[in-house]
Design an enzyme around this catalytic site. Structure first.
Site, short mmCIF file in Angstrom:
data_model
loop_
_atom_site.label_atom_id
_atom_site.label_comp_id
_atom_site.label_asym_id
_atom_site.label_seq_id
_atom_site.Cartn_x
_atom_site.Cartn_y
_atom_site.Cartn_z
N ASP A 2 46.23 39.00 49.45
CA ASP A 2 45.33 38.80 48.31
C ASP A 2 45.20 40.11 47.54
O ASP A 2 45.34 40.16 46.32
CB ASP A 2 43.96 38.35 48.83
CG ASP A 2 42.94 38.15 47.71
OD1 ASP A 2 43.32 37.55 46.69
OD2 ASP A 2 41.79 38.61 47.86
N LYS A 6 48.39 46.35 59.78
CA LYS A 6 47.54 47.49 60.13
C LYS A 6 47.62 47.62 61.65
O LYS A 6 46.61 47.59 62.36
CB LYS A 6 46.11 47.25 59.62
CG LYS A 6 45.19 48.46 59.72
CD LYS A 6 45.52 49.59 58.75
CE LYS A 6 44.64 50.81 59.04
NZ LYS A 6 45.01 51.99 58.22
N TYR A 40 40.42 34.81 56.49
CA TYR A 40 39.84 33.83 55.57
C TYR A 40 39.32 32.59 56.31
O TYR A 40 38.41 31.93 55.85
CB TYR A 40 40.90 33.37 54.55
CG TYR A 40 40.96 34.18 53.28
CD1 TYR A 40 41.07 35.56 53.32
CD2 TYR A 40 40.92 33.54 52.04
CE1 TYR A 40 41.16 36.29 52.14
CE2 TYR A 40 41.01 34.27 50.86
CZ TYR A 40 41.12 35.64 50.91
OH TYR A 40 41.20 36.35 49.75
N ASP A 84 47.22 41.34 43.74
CA ASP A 84 46.51 41.77 42.52
C ASP A 84 47.04 43.14 42.09
O ASP A 84 47.25 43.39 40.90
CB ASP A 84 45.00 41.89 42.77
CG ASP A 84 44.23 40.64 42.33
OD1 ASP A 84 44.80 39.54 42.43
OD2 ASP A 84 43.07 40.78 41.90
N ASP A 137 47.60 50.39 54.07
CA ASP A 137 47.10 51.46 53.20
C ASP A 137 48.28 52.19 52.54
O ASP A 137 48.26 52.48 51.34
CB ASP A 137 46.17 52.43 53.96
CG ASP A 137 46.74 52.90 55.29
OD1 ASP A 137 47.75 52.33 55.76
OD2 ASP A 137 46.16 53.84 55.88
C1 IPM Z 1 43.59 34.29 44.97
C2 IPM Z 1 42.11 34.32 44.77
C3 IPM Z 1 41.45 33.47 45.86
C4 IPM Z 1 41.79 34.11 47.19
C5 IPM Z 1 39.93 33.26 45.71
C6 IPM Z 1 39.57 32.68 44.37
C7 IPM Z 1 39.37 32.44 46.82
O1 IPM Z 1 41.65 35.62 44.76
O2 IPM Z 1 44.17 33.20 44.94
O3 IPM Z 1 44.18 35.36 45.13
O4 IPM Z 1 41.09 35.03 47.64
O5 IPM Z 1 42.77 33.69 47.80
MG MG Z 2 43.16 37.07 44.74
#
Ligand code: IPM
Ligand code: MG
Length: 357
Positions: free
Chosen positions: A248, A192, A141, A252, A224
């Site tokens: 990240d 990884k 990032y 999710d 993975d």
């Molecule tokens: C998160 C989001 C952020 C990230 C974005 C909005 C920059 O997806 O906080 O997980 O990638 O960290």
């Molecule tokens: Mg995110």
């Protein structure tokens, strides 16, 4: 002493969900001796529209001065064509980076009442309680060099750099081990290492730090495989630690185990537990302004703020119990609703949590 909280609602559903968390905090101020002041400011696209930048210098200054920050979400269609340097997301990344909020805690906890809301079978997710520790201020990032360049043959090439220094890995590993010590003493580090040198080193350093925590059982897993194991048998995990981008993605994925991404809170902490608190989900511009978004991830983020930065574990527990009670009552926003339950709006959900405090 009065503690100062900076509220940054941001874009999309951000203002709606943040308003509900503020309602909850206001109720605690009135009834439970919560001694805070709340100041609002702009971040993301909203800040860009007002100031031409996604995070004004003055807002960053306020963030530095405050004891904790509660943030909604950033981003939206209307800002997608902007230069990447001023996109809403840059405001969020600048806050994380300038405040050195390197430790991102994302608890994927399944409220038992929501076992049916997950797309996975209830028996796979029942009892799920995972903590993802994501490194937040390094990795791909933030790595340099980065950009889009034109090669000699005229073709464009996009490039980013995946880089971690030893000290960055060490400090996030310590956070993860400390968290594991407070929980079930089980840590899975995700990398990884079979392909990327940077994570080969990550693995070595995690093993070094592990020597200081002999009671913690450590496991290493390729990303993975971890992605697969999270849906195959998520309950094998307790604390997971990983870099910025893998964290990240995996967070999710883990959020869906809890029924909805609308349930996943997060804390982003610096070395002194000063923090920024935000739901793990995005600004959902497709449903913004409709009063249908789930405010619980933000309300639960406010609970984390009370726990980690404001030293009010009692009130954190109180919010979490109130959320559980509201779920017991069968109240659900659309994302976690199913036949036989009561569908409520964003603001009705916030009101119900306040009533249950
Ligand atoms: C998160 C989001 C952020 C990230 C974005 C909005 C920059 O997806 O906080 O997980 O990638 O960290
Ligand atoms: Mg995110």
């Amino acid at each position: 002493m009065t503690q100062e909280v900076l509220i940054l609602p941001g874009d999309g559903i951000g203002p709606e969900i943040t308003a509900e968390a503020v309602k909850v905090l206001e109720a605690l101020k009135q009834n439970d001796n919560l001694d805070i002041t709340m100041t609002h400011d702009l971040v993301g696209g909203a800040a860009y529209d007002a100031h031409g930048v996604p995070l004004a210098e003055e807002t960053l200054e306020k963030a530095k001065q405050s004891d904790a920050i509660l943030l909604g979400a950033v981003g939206g269609y209307q800002w997608e064509s902007l230069d990447i340097s001023v996109r809403p997301e840059k405001g969020l990344l600048a806050l994380r980076s300038n405040l050195e909020l390197f430790a991102n805690l994302r608890p994927a906890y399944l409220f038992p009442q929501l076992a049916d809301a997950s797309t996975l079978k209830p028996e796979v997710v029942a009892g799920l309680d995972i903590l993802i520790v994501r490194e937040l201020t390094g990795g791909i990032y933030f790595g340099q060099p980065r950009g889009i360049r034109t090669l000699e043959n005229g073709e464009r090439q996009g490039y980013n750099t995946y880089v971690y220094s030893e000290s960055e890995i060490k400090r996030i590993a310590h956070v993860a081990f400390e968290a594991a010590m407070k929980r079930n003493k089980k840590l899975c580090s995700v990398d990884k290492a079979n392909v990327l040198e940077v994570t080969e080193m990550w693995r070595e350093i995690v093993d070094e730090v592990a020597k200081e925590y002999p009671e913690v059982e450590v496991q290493h897993m390729y990303v993975d495989n971890a992605a697969m194991q999270l849906v195959l048998n998520p309950k094998q995990f307790d604390v997971m630690v990983t870099g910025n981008m893998f964290g990240d993605i995996l967070s999710d994925e883990a959020s869906m185990l809890t029924g909805s991404i609308g349930m996943l809170a997060s804390a982003s902490l610096d070395a002194n537990n000063k923090g920024m608190y935000e739901p793990s989900h995005g600004s959902a511009p497709d449903i913004a302004g409709q009063n249908i978004a789930n405010p619980l991830a933000t309300i639960l983020s406010a609970a984390m703020m009370l726990r980690y930065s404001l030293n009010r574990e009692d009130l954190a527990l109180k919010i979490e119990a109130a959320v559980s009670k509201v779920l017991d009552q069968g109240l659900r926003t659309g994302d976690i609703w199913s036949e036989g339950l009561t569908k409520v709006s964003t603001s009705e959900m916030g009101d119900a949590v306040v009533a249950s405090l």
